[in-house]
Structures are given as C-alpha cells and as structure tokens.
Design an enzyme around this catalytic site. Structure first.
Site, PDB file in Angstrom:
ATOM      1  N   HIS A 101      29.884  -7.249 -11.582  1.00 21.66           N
ATOM      2  CA  HIS A 101      30.342  -7.381 -10.200  1.00 21.66           C
ATOM      3  C   HIS A 101      31.465  -6.408  -9.871  1.00 21.66           C
ATOM      4  O   HIS A 101      31.854  -6.288  -8.711  1.00 21.66           O
ATOM      5  CB  HIS A 101      30.801  -8.818  -9.917  1.00 21.66           C
ATOM      6  CG  HIS A 101      31.969  -9.260 -10.747  1.00 21.66           C
ATOM      7  ND1 HIS A 101      31.836  -9.756 -12.027  1.00 21.66           N
ATOM      8  CD2 HIS A 101      33.301  -9.271 -10.489  1.00 21.66           C
ATOM      9  CE1 HIS A 101      33.026 -10.065 -12.508  1.00 21.66           C
ATOM     10  NE2 HIS A 101      33.937  -9.775 -11.597  1.00 21.66           N
ATOM     11  N   HIS A 127      40.983  -3.630 -11.493  1.00 21.21           N
ATOM     12  CA  HIS A 127      39.590  -3.434 -11.095  1.00 21.21           C
ATOM     13  C   HIS A 127      39.523  -3.089  -9.613  1.00 21.21           C
ATOM     14  O   HIS A 127      40.499  -3.248  -8.884  1.00 21.21           O
ATOM     15  CB  HIS A 127      38.755  -4.691 -11.398  1.00 21.21           C
ATOM     16  CG  HIS A 127      39.237  -5.915 -10.684  1.00 21.21           C
ATOM     17  ND1 HIS A 127      40.164  -6.783 -11.218  1.00 21.21           N
ATOM     18  CD2 HIS A 127      38.948  -6.413  -9.454  1.00 21.21           C
ATOM     19  CE1 HIS A 127      40.407  -7.760 -10.370  1.00 21.21           C
ATOM     20  NE2 HIS A 127      39.687  -7.551  -9.282  1.00 21.21           N
ATOM     21  N   HIS A 129      37.446  -3.006  -5.693  1.00 20.93           N
ATOM     22  CA  HIS A 129      36.516  -3.599  -4.726  1.00 20.93           C
ATOM     23  C   HIS A 129      36.291  -2.588  -3.605  1.00 20.93           C
ATOM     24  O   HIS A 129      37.244  -1.989  -3.098  1.00 20.93           O
ATOM     25  CB  HIS A 129      37.096  -4.882  -4.119  1.00 20.93           C
ATOM     26  CG  HIS A 129      37.230  -6.014  -5.084  1.00 20.93           C
ATOM     27  ND1 HIS A 129      36.262  -6.983  -5.247  1.00 20.93           N
ATOM     28  CD2 HIS A 129      38.227  -6.333  -5.951  1.00 20.93           C
ATOM     29  CE1 HIS A 129      36.657  -7.852  -6.164  1.00 20.93           C
ATOM     30  NE2 HIS A 129      37.849  -7.480  -6.608  1.00 20.93           N
ATOM     31  N   HIS A 146      42.953  -3.959  -7.553  1.00 21.03           N
ATOM     32  CA  HIS A 146      43.709  -5.144  -7.950  1.00 21.03           C
ATOM     33  C   HIS A 146      44.281  -4.933  -9.347  1.00 21.03           C
ATOM     34  O   HIS A 146      43.533  -4.634 -10.286  1.00 21.03           O
ATOM     35  CB  HIS A 146      42.811  -6.382  -7.969  1.00 21.03           C
ATOM     36  CG  HIS A 146      42.330  -6.804  -6.624  1.00 21.03           C
ATOM     37  ND1 HIS A 146      41.315  -7.727  -6.436  1.00 21.03           N
ATOM     38  CD2 HIS A 146      42.733  -6.433  -5.380  1.00 21.03           C
ATOM     39  CE1 HIS A 146      41.115  -7.898  -5.142  1.00 21.03           C
ATOM     40  NE2 HIS A 146      41.964  -7.122  -4.487  1.00 21.03           N
ATOM     41  N   THR A 219      39.681 -13.678  -6.012  1.00 21.54           N
ATOM     42  CA  THR A 219      38.673 -13.439  -4.974  1.00 21.54           C
ATOM     43  C   THR A 219      37.251 -13.501  -5.513  1.00 21.54           C
ATOM     44  O   THR A 219      36.303 -13.221  -4.787  1.00 21.54           O
ATOM     45  CB  THR A 219      38.902 -12.071  -4.295  1.00 21.54           C
ATOM     46  OG1 THR A 219      38.740 -11.031  -5.271  1.00 21.54           O
ATOM     47  CG2 THR A 219      40.286 -11.996  -3.677  1.00 21.54           C
TER      48      THR A 219
END
Length: 277
Positions: A101, A127, A129, A146, A219
C-alpha cells in the site's frame, strides 16, 4: 462451404472473446484478493469499509479522532511558544520496503528521535502517500511524506508522533532522488525490500519553522488513535516522475493511496512556531 467457414470463424471468435473476458475477470479477482484493503471508491475493501474488514480495525469507521483532516486556516489557533520539535537524528542502516500500500524507508536501529512537550519519540520509518492525505483550506497536494516516531514509554498519553511534509510538482525532491535507483528495482518486481546502507534522517526535507499540530490517528488500518501530528506548513517540491515512480511500485489498489478527509469532531488544531527547524 464459405458459409460454414464464416460460422466456424464466428464461433471461434466468440469462444476466444468469452475466454478472454473470463480470464480478465479471474485476474482482476486475484489482484483484488492481494489487497488487504484498498483506496478504490465503491470497493468492498475501500476506506468506508475498512472498519468492517477486521474487528481490530473498527476505529477506521467509528473512531472520533481520525486522520487525515483538512487544515482550515480560518479556525487554526496560532501558538508561538510551545510544542517545539527538538530533533536529534543520527545516520543508521535503513531498509527500503514495498509494503503493497506504500513505499517505506525503515531504520534498523536507533536513528535518533524528536522530543515533543517533554516526551521522546524514536524514529521508526518514513513513507509516502500520493496525492497528499492532509489538505490545507481544501487543497490537496501532489505528495505527502510521513515520518513516523514511537515513544518507548508504554504509558505515554500519545504513543506515536508523525511529522508530515507536503509537496507540489516542481524540481525533484533530494531525499527521493537519493533512493530512486533502489525504488526502480522494486518497481521491476525483483525484490520487495532491500538494504540501503546508512541513511541520515537529516536528509529528509526540513526547512520551515511553522507547523500545524493536532491529535489524530494512523491513516491506514488499524487507524490507531493517539497520534500527535505535526504538519510542516512549508510546501516542498517533487517531480512528476518521482510521484509516478512511487505509484508504479505499489499494488494497483493503492496507486493513489490517500485516505479521504475525516471529520474534525471538535478537535483543536494549532499552528506553532519551531525555533529549531
């Protein structure tokens, strides 16, 4: 004879078409099964369904302090004398991972820490997003990084602290450039993780002395609450190629891995000044 040939051709074509559609359906189902959760609207594993997938993920649907949120400058309180981010990072061996993900860089040992209001939080991993998860006045940016920290105190009121950076399309990000070659290897399916050697966390984009802060959650499932969020107000830049590279690595169900905005539910958001950026 010609009529028979045409009929045979039509039958063969229909058989081929049916087989192709059936195979595509099987492949699609298999790909969906690979994703424990996804970001696809209307999917039975999408963000609105996360809390029903596993009992321990219930916070995703029923928590009252969920992230991300929209940072509306109309309601944010400005604070000039509290909550500094005291950073003490040191280089340490790191591992690049494709977690399905997202893409992450995790440190294998003590790579330093930050201190917030007297509590020390040790750096664990970072990581990406894309697009951004947090928005500012309703605007969603092209990428969000993040940087995740954890307290060693099991009784800490807030066990996790995440420092977040937002990016818009422009010149390449230097930290991503440093690990792009290895990310490309992940995108070719050769490995799902690899050692990076010593990585200095101070190379992560810093800059800016203003942060937005609030208490929220992770999240992604299990959407654990009690996370101190510090979102850097200064917007960085990342190239379109870098964003597409990150998307090319993860599962198809997480190419755009931004959770929808969550209700504020009366939480206070402050803008604070950090004299030690």
């Amino acid at each position: 004879m010609l009529r028979l040939s045409q009929s045979s051709f039509t039958l063969a074509f229909l058989t081929f078409l049916t087989s192709t559609l059936l195979w595509a359906s099987v492949i699609s189902h298999q790909l969906q099964e690979e994703c424990e959760f996804d970001y696809i609207g209307g999917s039975n594993k999408g963000p609105t369904k996360w809390g029903a997938i596993k009992r321990e993920w219930a916070n995703c649907n029923y928590g009252k302090m969920q992230s991300p949120i929209d940072l509306s400058t109309k309601t944010i309180q400005v604070v000039n004398s509290m909550g500094q981010l005291n950073k003490r990072y040191i280089p340490f061996g790191a591992i690049l991972k494709n977690r399905g993900h997202d893409v992450s860089v995790g440190w294998e040992g003590n790579a330093g820490s930050i201190e917030i209001n007297g509590t020390q939080y040790f750096l664990k991993q970072t990581h990406w997003h894309s697009p951004s998860e947090h928005t500012i006045n309703g605007k969603r940016y092209d990428l969000e990084l993040h940087v995740v920290h954890q307290s060693s105190n099991p009784n800490a009121k807030y066990p996790l602290a995440v420092v977040s950076f937002l990016y818009e399309i422009g010149p390449p990000d230097s930290f991503l450039s440093k690990v792009s070659r290895e990310i490309k290897e992940l995108s070719h399916g050769k490995k799902d993780q690899m050692k990076l050697g010593s990585i200095n966390p101070n190379e992560i984009r810093r800059g800016g002395i203003n942060y937005y802060r609030y208490v929220g959650s992770l999240t992604v499932p299990p959407c654990t609450e009690g996370v101190i969020w510090s979102i850097n107000k200064q917007i960085g830049t990342v190239s379109q190629e870098q964003v597409m590279l990150l998307r090319s690595v993860v599962e198809h169900c997480a190419e755009k891995n931004a959770r929808p905005i969550q209700p504020l539910n009366g939480r206070q958001v402050v803008q604070l000044y950090d004299p030690n950026p």
